[in-house]
Design an enzyme around this catalytic site. Structure first.
Site, PDB file in Angstrom:
ATOM      1  N   GLY A 153      -8.989   1.831  -4.704  1.00  0.00           N
ATOM      2  CA  GLY A 153      -8.230   2.823  -5.453  1.00  0.00           C
ATOM      3  C   GLY A 153      -8.231   2.469  -6.928  1.00  0.00           C
ATOM      4  N   GLY A 198      -6.662   0.291  -8.945  1.00  0.00           N
ATOM      5  CA  GLY A 198      -6.817  -1.093  -9.413  1.00  0.00           C
ATOM      6  C   GLY A 198      -8.229  -1.596  -9.199  1.00  0.00           C
ATOM      7  N   ASP A 214      -2.979   8.312  -1.403  1.00  0.00           N
ATOM      8  CA  ASP A 214      -2.235   9.040  -2.440  1.00  0.00           C
ATOM      9  C   ASP A 214      -3.025  10.219  -3.026  1.00  0.00           C
ATOM     10  OD1 ASP A 214      -0.432   6.988  -2.085  1.00  0.00           O
ATOM     11  OD2 ASP A 214      -1.131   5.842  -3.818  1.00  0.00           O
ATOM     12  N   ARG A 230       2.841   7.159  -4.600  1.00  0.00           N
ATOM     13  CA  ARG A 230       3.003   6.587  -5.956  1.00  0.00           C
ATOM     14  C   ARG A 230       3.368   7.656  -6.975  1.00  0.00           C
ATOM     15  NH1 ARG A 230       3.207   1.590  -6.621  1.00  0.00           N
ATOM     16  NH2 ARG A 230       3.112   1.681  -8.886  1.00  0.00           N
ATOM     17  N   ARG A 280      21.107  13.026   6.330  1.00  0.00           N
ATOM     18  CA  ARG A 280      20.464  11.792   6.781  1.00  0.00           C
ATOM     19  C   ARG A 280      19.147  11.604   6.023  1.00  0.00           C
ATOM     20  NH1 ARG A 280      24.739  11.324   9.024  1.00  0.00           N
ATOM     21  NH2 ARG A 280      25.106  10.908  11.244  1.00  0.00           N
TER      22      ARG A 280
HETATM   23  O1  F6P Z   1      -1.379   3.391  -2.868  1.00  0.00           O
HETATM   24  C1  F6P Z   1      -1.044   3.467  -1.526  1.00  0.00           C
HETATM   25  C2  F6P Z   1       0.388   3.137  -1.297  1.00  0.00           C
HETATM   26  O2  F6P Z   1       0.662   3.264   0.082  1.00  0.00           O
HETATM   27  C3  F6P Z   1       1.397   3.926  -2.133  1.00  0.00           C
HETATM   28  O3  F6P Z   1       1.608   5.219  -1.644  1.00  0.00           O
HETATM   29  C4  F6P Z   1       2.600   3.018  -2.077  1.00  0.00           C
HETATM   30  O4  F6P Z   1       3.438   3.176  -3.187  1.00  0.00           O
HETATM   31  C5  F6P Z   1       1.988   1.660  -2.087  1.00  0.00           C
HETATM   32  O5  F6P Z   1       0.655   1.787  -1.661  1.00  0.00           O
HETATM   33  C6  F6P Z   1       2.710   0.667  -1.187  1.00  0.00           C
HETATM   34  O6  F6P Z   1       2.085  -0.543  -1.313  1.00  0.00           O
HETATM   35  P1  F6P Z   1       2.435  -1.863  -0.492  1.00  0.00           P
HETATM   36  O7  F6P Z   1       1.492  -1.879   0.676  1.00  0.00           O
HETATM   37  O8  F6P Z   1       2.163  -2.963  -1.439  1.00  0.00           O
HETATM   38  O9  F6P Z   1       3.853  -1.778  -0.041  1.00  0.00           O
END
Ligand code: F6P
EC number: 2.7.1.11
Length: 345
Positions: free
Chosen positions: A101, A103, A126, A170, A269
């Site tokens: 992705g 990074g 995402d 994200r 909830r």
């Molecule tokens: O980028 C994919 C993702 O699942 C995002 O939707 C989420 O914010 C993040 O990664 C969660 O990352 P981690 O696995 O570090 O909790």
């Protein structure tokens, strides 16, 4: 010719399908394939293993990645680039296929600017990567989130409650928008539009006054909330950082649920879907997209088309410059919300 492949960043359904496709196509091109363990870390630590038809058989439908993954960025590690270059030279690696992705592909872009032979494959649930219409993993995550919204509907209706469903994504609202439209949510909150909680409460009150005694609110984890029209926006994080040093998102659903209950008096909830959206088998759509990306990426290596990634444009797989992927976030266009809003009454 030796070609190495790595998976970096958060995992997503379809990674194994890409790896399998690359290895199959590689055998037609006569490449020797090497799997790097845990993303770029595999090059930093010289940690890898041989990938063959046999070791990649039976993985098409499996979630996760047989290579392992991490968010380690060689540019943030002391002598990282030199260590990567040394490992490439020592192992006689002709090219690296980086599946990742934001990074991973930004590091891939810089590596390619440093003269390394890199091909990218975009992945993420995402769907926020620029330069490709869709990433694999997204369809699976949307399917899971939609099923969750369907299930929440029946229990919300029985109890005459509001249920807030927090989904991942994200800083973009692709999962929330798709699952919200597909699941018939009554409110969809996304990072692209700051959420005014007073307006949300008033909307739910109007629905209730019109005889609709339950409501489903889908909220993307990166949604910035405003306590009132005049107040500033707030991004909700867990307070912790991930491996790449980025703030971990999560918790907005709880705040939205508390505020709805406080302002309307409706029993509310919250359900946070979390990593369930990322785990398990990919949908048929994601398996096909991942397979097409994998075959194309391998052909790019054969053609010497470096510094680019496989991408989807319309229904065609094309080669796109790596730098395009991370040039800007691919946000949800306004038209999608306009469609969703038609059903918010
Ligand atoms: O980028 C994919 C993702 O699942 C995002 O939707 C989420 O914010 C993040 O990664 C969660 O990352 P981690 O696995 O570090 O909790």
């Amino acid at each position: 010719m030796k070609v190495a492949v790595l998976t970096g960043g958060g995992d997503c359904p379809g990674l194994n399908a890409v790896i399998r496709a690359i290895v199959r196509r590689a055998s037609e091109h006569g490449f020797e394939m090497m799997g790097l363990r845990d993303g770029w870390k595999g090059l930093l630590d010289d940690n890898h293993f041989r990938l063959t038809r046999e070791t990649t058989s039976g993985i098409l439908h499996r979630g996760g990645t047989i290579l392992g993954t991490s968010r380690v960025n060689p540019f943030k590690v002391e002598n990282g680039l030199e260590r990567v270059k040394r490992a490439i030279e020592r192992n006689g690696i002709h090219a690296v296929i980086a599946i990742g992705g934001e990074g991973t592909l930004s590091a891939a872009t810089r590596m390619s600017q440093e003269g390394l032979r890199i091909v990218g494959v975009p992945k993420t649930i995402d769907n926020d990567l620029n330069g490709t219409d869709f990433t694999f993993g997204f369809d699976t995550a949307v399917g899971i989130a939609t099923e969750a919204v369907d299930r929440l509907h029946s229990t919300a209706e029985s109890h005459k409650r509001v249920i807030v469903c927090e989904v991942m994504g994200r800083h973009v609202g692709w999962i929330a928008t798709y699952a919200g439209i597909a699941g018939g949510a009554d409110v969809i909150l996304v990072p692209e539009i700051p959420a005014d909680l007073e307006a949300v409460a008033q909307h739910l009150q109007r629905r209730n006054a019109g005889g609709r005694t339950f409501s489903i609110v889908v909220v993307a984890e990166g949604t910035r909330i405003k306590m009132s029209a005049e107040q500033g926006e707030q991004l909700v994080t867990t307070g912790a950082l991930d491996e790449a040093g980025r703030p971990r998102l999560g918790g907005v659903g709880n705040i939205v649920a508390q505020e709805i209950e406080r302002r309307t008096g409706f029993e509310t909830r919250v359900s946070v879907l979390g990593h369930i959206q990322r785990g398990g088998a990919p949908t048929a759509h994601d398996r096909v997209l991942a397979t097409r990306f994998g075959v194309h990426a391998c052909d790019m290596v054969a053609r010497g088309e470096f510094g680019k990634m496989a991408a989807l444009r319309g229904n065609e797989i094309v080669s796109e410059h790596l730098s395009e992927a991370t040039r800007e976030l691919k946000r949800v266009p306004k038209e999608f919300f306009e469609v969703a809003q038609v059903f918010f009454g």
